[in-house]
Design an enzyme around this catalytic site. Sequence first.
Site, PDB file in Angstrom:
ATOM      1  N   ASP A 172     110.031  85.281  37.538  1.00  0.00           N
ATOM      2  CA  ASP A 172     111.482  85.210  37.324  1.00  0.00           C
ATOM      3  C   ASP A 172     112.292  85.695  38.523  1.00  0.00           C
ATOM      4  OD1 ASP A 172     110.908  84.452  34.618  1.00  0.00           O
ATOM      5  OD2 ASP A 172     110.524  86.556  34.203  1.00  0.00           O
ATOM      6  N   LYS A 211     113.058  81.193  41.774  1.00  0.00           N
ATOM      7  CA  LYS A 211     112.497  80.190  42.698  1.00  0.00           C
ATOM      8  C   LYS A 211     113.328  78.915  42.744  1.00  0.00           C
ATOM      9  CE  LYS A 211     108.024  81.959  41.351  1.00  0.00           C
ATOM     10  NZ  LYS A 211     108.380  82.433  39.987  1.00  0.00           N
ATOM     11  N   GLY A 262     109.477  79.127  33.441  1.00  0.00           N
ATOM     12  CA  GLY A 262     110.785  78.649  32.972  1.00  0.00           C
ATOM     13  C   GLY A 262     111.772  78.680  34.107  1.00  0.00           C
ATOM     14  N   HIS A 263     112.350  77.519  34.434  1.00  0.00           N
ATOM     15  CA  HIS A 263     113.428  77.554  35.423  1.00  0.00           C
ATOM     16  C   HIS A 263     114.648  76.840  34.866  1.00  0.00           C
ATOM     17  CE1 HIS A 263     109.749  75.521  36.862  1.00  0.00           C
ATOM     18  NE2 HIS A 263     110.444  74.440  36.605  1.00  0.00           N
ATOM     19  N   GLN A 306     105.257  81.917  37.770  1.00  0.00           N
ATOM     20  CA  GLN A 306     105.011  83.349  37.533  1.00  0.00           C
ATOM     21  C   GLN A 306     105.138  84.119  38.869  1.00  0.00           C
ATOM     22  OE1 GLN A 306     102.404  81.156  35.923  1.00  0.00           O
ATOM     23  NE2 GLN A 306     103.941  81.044  34.363  1.00  0.00           N
TER      24      GLN A 306
HETATM   25  P1  IMP Z   1     100.879  83.927  29.234  1.00  0.00           P
HETATM   26  O1  IMP Z   1     101.073  83.386  30.605  1.00  0.00           O
HETATM   27  O2  IMP Z   1     101.682  83.204  28.180  1.00  0.00           O
HETATM   28  O3  IMP Z   1      99.442  84.069  28.843  1.00  0.00           O
HETATM   29  O4  IMP Z   1     101.472  85.434  29.207  1.00  0.00           O
HETATM   30  C1  IMP Z   1     100.849  86.484  29.947  1.00  0.00           C
HETATM   31  C2  IMP Z   1     101.893  87.390  30.598  1.00  0.00           C
HETATM   32  O5  IMP Z   1     102.570  86.673  31.643  1.00  0.00           O
HETATM   33  C3  IMP Z   1     102.999  87.866  29.650  1.00  0.00           C
HETATM   34  O6  IMP Z   1     103.392  89.167  30.043  1.00  0.00           O
HETATM   35  C4  IMP Z   1     104.151  86.906  29.932  1.00  0.00           C
HETATM   36  O7  IMP Z   1     105.402  87.458  29.613  1.00  0.00           O
HETATM   37  C5  IMP Z   1     103.980  86.712  31.437  1.00  0.00           C
HETATM   38  N1  IMP Z   1     104.548  85.454  31.923  1.00  0.00           N
HETATM   39  C6  IMP Z   1     104.031  84.210  31.804  1.00  0.00           C
HETATM   40  N2  IMP Z   1     104.816  83.315  32.405  1.00  0.00           N
HETATM   41  C7  IMP Z   1     105.837  83.995  32.936  1.00  0.00           C
HETATM   42  C8  IMP Z   1     106.974  83.604  33.724  1.00  0.00           C
HETATM   43  O8  IMP Z   1     107.182  82.451  34.082  1.00  0.00           O
HETATM   44  N3  IMP Z   1     107.814  84.630  34.087  1.00  0.00           N
HETATM   45  C9  IMP Z   1     107.582  85.919  33.755  1.00  0.00           C
HETATM   46  N4  IMP Z   1     106.539  86.321  33.037  1.00  0.00           N
HETATM   47  C10 IMP Z   1     105.675  85.367  32.628  1.00  0.00           C
END
Ligand code: IMP
Length: 427
Positions: free
Chosen positions: A14, A17, A41-42, A225
Amino acid sequence: MSNSISLLGLQWGDEGKGKVVDLLSKDIDAAVRYQGGHNAGHTLIIDGKEVVFHLLPSSICHKNIKCFLGRGVVISLEALFSEIDDAFEFIGDLKDRLVVSNAACLIQPYHKKIDQLRERSRSGTKIGTTGRGIGPAYEDRVGRRSIRVADLYDPNALKVKLEEALDIYNFLIKRHDEDQQEDLNELLDENLKQAERLKPFVGNVIAELKAFQESNKTILFEGAQGALLDYSLGTYPFVTSSNSSLGGIASGAGVSATSIDYSLGICKAYTTRVGEGPFPTELNDEIGSYLAEKGGEVGATTGRPRRCGWLDAVLLSHTVYLNGINGICLTKIDVLDGLEKIKICSDYSSSLSREDILESLALNDIEPQYIELEGWQEPTAGVQRFEDLNDKAIDFIAKVEELCGAPIVMISTGPRREDAIIRKYPL
Ligand code: IMP
């Protein structure tokens, strides 16, 4: 002149990007997502309307850029089609602009179910996942039982693979909640229906990227991420299930590991984190709430509030090092406008050495040590030239550069495209 550029979040995701992609877009020919899935998510503003993409690269809204989903991405076809529909409305037909690797692994409904059931029932380590099936889909990939895009076009083999998967997943689901079992024939029908719709987008990502490279076209590798969520190098086990660091590009896109000419990092002027896990500089006070409110810190995928804290230069210098960062884009500096004092974590006090803390990143039993800087009252919001920044903000930027060991080449001073300072254009 850089032909292949990577854009990586240097914190827990977050970092903003999409804005950087916007700033570079006119000089980019191809953009590749190589890891993660629709957990990212963007939020993009297209013709004044807000659209959120999770799976498609941010570059998709720039018509001059051809977009790729590489083999390292786990794909929910339901999510993909819903984004293609949104894109159709706001951007146009993606048929000639989007290529999905035939070697990419699919997220099936049972992955999502088991992700959510596990999160709900986990008594010890709750990860706080996005609940979209990302982790289980990657488990199948490593376990050599994934259903890949190419499998959709061989119905007999697909049926066998789904049968094998349900053998495992219906057993697991039953342990949590018997009512949610999957039916083989329904699942097969759904996959075959989706296969038809996907067909025009399926392609050979390795060959197409090779052709771009050989004709000296510019490719952007769009990370999702952040580096601290990398499952190998991040704050394990509170991580995502892909390689969100530089190392994920070669295997996730299908290019040589030596082909990145410029590694652009992105970090906020403070720190945020969604989900569980250690966060040494977290602020559970009025300054934390101030950052959250002023920075609009709500997760774009799950709507969860993001945890907020000071910039952690110990972690930042580590991710700068691991990702061979050539330049940093510092975002959201304007969120710090008006604070009386600003802190940057420059060290930890702990019984462990700094090197040992960074090796495990367990981040237990450490006490952040801060440098305190004077805040500034004169706003940085909307500033477009470095010379127009106030002296205190310039001191802050210089301190971050000194502590993390990489130059800050771009500074984002607000949400609008024009709210940016470009000190050294990376392309
Ligand atoms: P997962 O990717 O759904 O398995 O989640 C694993 C961890 O990564 C959790 O803490 C999510 O909140 C975090 N996470 C996954 N995608 C994002 C993102 O795009 N931004 C911030 N945190 C993320």
